[in-house]
Design a protein around this motif. Structure first.
Motif, PDB file in Angstrom:
ATOM      1  N   GLY A 104      28.437 -44.081 -30.795  1.00  0.00           N
ATOM      2  CA  GLY A 104      28.917 -43.057 -29.872  1.00  0.00           C
ATOM      3  C   GLY A 104      28.112 -43.069 -28.576  1.00  0.00           C
ATOM      4  O   GLY A 104      28.658 -42.971 -27.479  1.00  0.00           O
ATOM      5  N   SER A 105      26.791 -43.203 -28.711  1.00  0.00           N
ATOM      6  CA  SER A 105      25.947 -43.235 -27.518  1.00  0.00           C
ATOM      7  C   SER A 105      26.320 -44.420 -26.625  1.00  0.00           C
ATOM      8  O   SER A 105      26.446 -44.273 -25.407  1.00  0.00           O
ATOM      9  N   ASP A 230      34.784 -37.627 -23.917  1.00  0.00           N
ATOM     10  CA  ASP A 230      33.968 -38.088 -25.042  1.00  0.00           C
ATOM     11  C   ASP A 230      34.586 -37.499 -26.308  1.00  0.00           C
ATOM     12  O   ASP A 230      34.301 -36.367 -26.679  1.00  0.00           O
ATOM     13  N   LYS A 259      32.522 -42.724 -34.299  1.00  0.00           N
ATOM     14  CA  LYS A 259      32.566 -42.009 -35.581  1.00  0.00           C
ATOM     15  C   LYS A 259      33.752 -42.381 -36.490  1.00  0.00           C
ATOM     16  O   LYS A 259      33.639 -43.303 -37.268  1.00  0.00           O
TER      17      LYS A 259
END
Ligand SMILES: *Cc1c(COP(=O)(O)O)cnc(C)c1O
Length: 416
Positions: A104-105, A230, A259
């Protein structure tokens, strides 16, 4: 036990127990000490269909024996092509390009780099990023910079870059957010707004209205500011629809997914972009390419898991399962929310949250860890955010399992 493992978000100095998990199936974890624990937070929001979904397990096993890893710069492979095509088929039509990364980052970092590349490519360099108060986008230096500042990143603050912040659009206070966004956009130096649509996860499961999201998007569109959604947590049905943006009829310029992309089985992420963002990087000049890669970009085994996830979405009644779970969550929340011990019961799709009334808010207070231990003793995996208790189970959770989770929360109210 003196393990050499240094765990994330763990203060080892407190010597708290670290249970060992041997296996998982559906919504259940089996521990070494013989417990069966309900995974009520989907292993930190990643597990969508349930642990070890047979189609995903089989896809991983088959791919692992065929092609384990290959360089992705200048090369490609079937699982990545399948995932990209599958995403194109179910994600908003305008998001024509798919860039792979592994968390995700990193997919948010890529989105920020795309935004700067877009403006550089247009010969109108801009680098100012706007963010929403209480947001969370990851734990790398760049994503900490665009997230809320606090105890989580105080030590690293000297390395974080400056961003423009707009207030969270709490119910009744939306106009202040819209005004702040409009004023910030008017400065003419803003490259992009990055936000979590409809619900801020790590910020405390804070929800805001689709109308506000739509109006924020309209302000950005009018100013030519890129809108980065996001959906790392909100994507893949969490909020009741495939994407949270759908509920506001918002088409982002750049979309971040991770995710649930592999159903929660393997680390993988994508940043999807409009053709105009891709086009701005297109040139015969190599200096204008998108300079980003990591060793495991589009790892074939992770891609095979994502392809299996996409086929589950195509062929299984996923949205029906989500609707059933959402209805059960609403019922439970309605019952418990009536207690005077709770504040602010809120729900969005499969996510249900409420705040325990207490004088001792704040993450570092002892309440959250004590609650966590209380739930662990009742074979329920919950990880409150400060005094916010939330339930975000895999979509396959049974009515009985969900009842056990909410009963434990009801019991906690009396005990704390
Ligand atoms: C979890 C999360 C991230 C970071 O994802 P990682 O895979 O943990 O790096 C980014 N944005 C949002 C909204 C998240 O919930």
């Amino acid at each position: 036990m003196n393990s050499p493992v240094w765990h994330p978000f763990t203060q080892h100095g407190l010597g708290e127990p670290i249970p060992k998990v041997l296996s998982a199936r559906g919504a259940l974890l089996q521990t070494e000490d013989g417990r069966t624990v309900i995974d009520a937070i989907s292993s930190w929001w990643v597990t969508t269909h349930g642990h070890c979904h047979p189609r995903i397990v089989n896809a991983i096993a088959e791919q692992a024996g065929k092609l384990d890893q290959v360089i992705f710069a200048g090369w490609t492979h079937e699982p990545a092509e399948q995932v990209a095509a599958g995403l194109r088929a179910i994600m908003p039509k305008d998001l024509a390009r798919v860039f792979f990364s592994d968390s995700g980052s990193t997919c948010v970092e890529v989105a920020l780099k795309m935004a700067l590349g877009y403006w550089a490519g247009r010969g109108e360099p801009r680098h100012r990023i706007l963010v929403m108060e209480h947001s969370y986008h990851g734990d790398t230096i760049g994503t900490m910079s665009v997230g809320a500042r606090g105890v989580f990143n105080r030590t690293y603050e000297p390395l974080l870059f400056d961003v423009g912040r707009i207030p969270f659009p709490a119910a009744g206070a939306e106009q202040a957010t819209l005004d702040a966004l409009e004023a910030a956009c008017r400065a003419g130096d803003v490259a992009a707004l990055v936000l979590e649509p409809l619900v801020l996860g790590a910020g405390g499961m804070l929800v805001y209205s689709p109308e506000t999201l739509a109006r924020m998007h309209a302000i950005c569109a009018a100013a030519g500011v890129l809108f980065i959604a996001d959906e790392v947590m909100t994507g893949w049905g969490r909020t009741g629809t495939l994407l949270a943006c759908e509920q506001a009829n918002v088409l982002p310029d750049i979309l971040c997914l991770s995710k649930g992309l592999t159903g929660g089985s393997m680390p993988l992420a994508v940043t999807m972009a409009r053709e105009s963002v891709y086009d701005a990087h297109l040139s015969e000049d190599r200096a204008k390419m998108l300079f980003h890669s990591s060793s495991y970009t589009a790892n074939p085994i992770a891609c095979a898991a994502a392809a299996a996830n996409l086929s589950i979405w195509r062929e299984e009644p996923v949205l029906e399962r989500i609707a059933t779970l959402a209805a059960r969550q609403a019922e439970r929340l309605e019952k418990l929310g009536r207690y005077a011990h709770f504040d602010n019961p809120r729900q969005l799709g499969t996510i249900a949250a409420l705040d325990l009334k207490t004088d001792q808010g704040g993450y570092l207070d002892t309440l959250a860890p004590r609650l966590m231990a209380f739930f662990r003793d009742r074979d329920v995996l919950l990880r409150p955010l400060g005094n916010t208790v939330y339930v975000m189970p895999p979509y396959c959770v049974t009515e009985e399992q969900l009842a056990q989770v909410w009963d434990a929360i009801g019991e906690a109210v009396i005990s704390f």
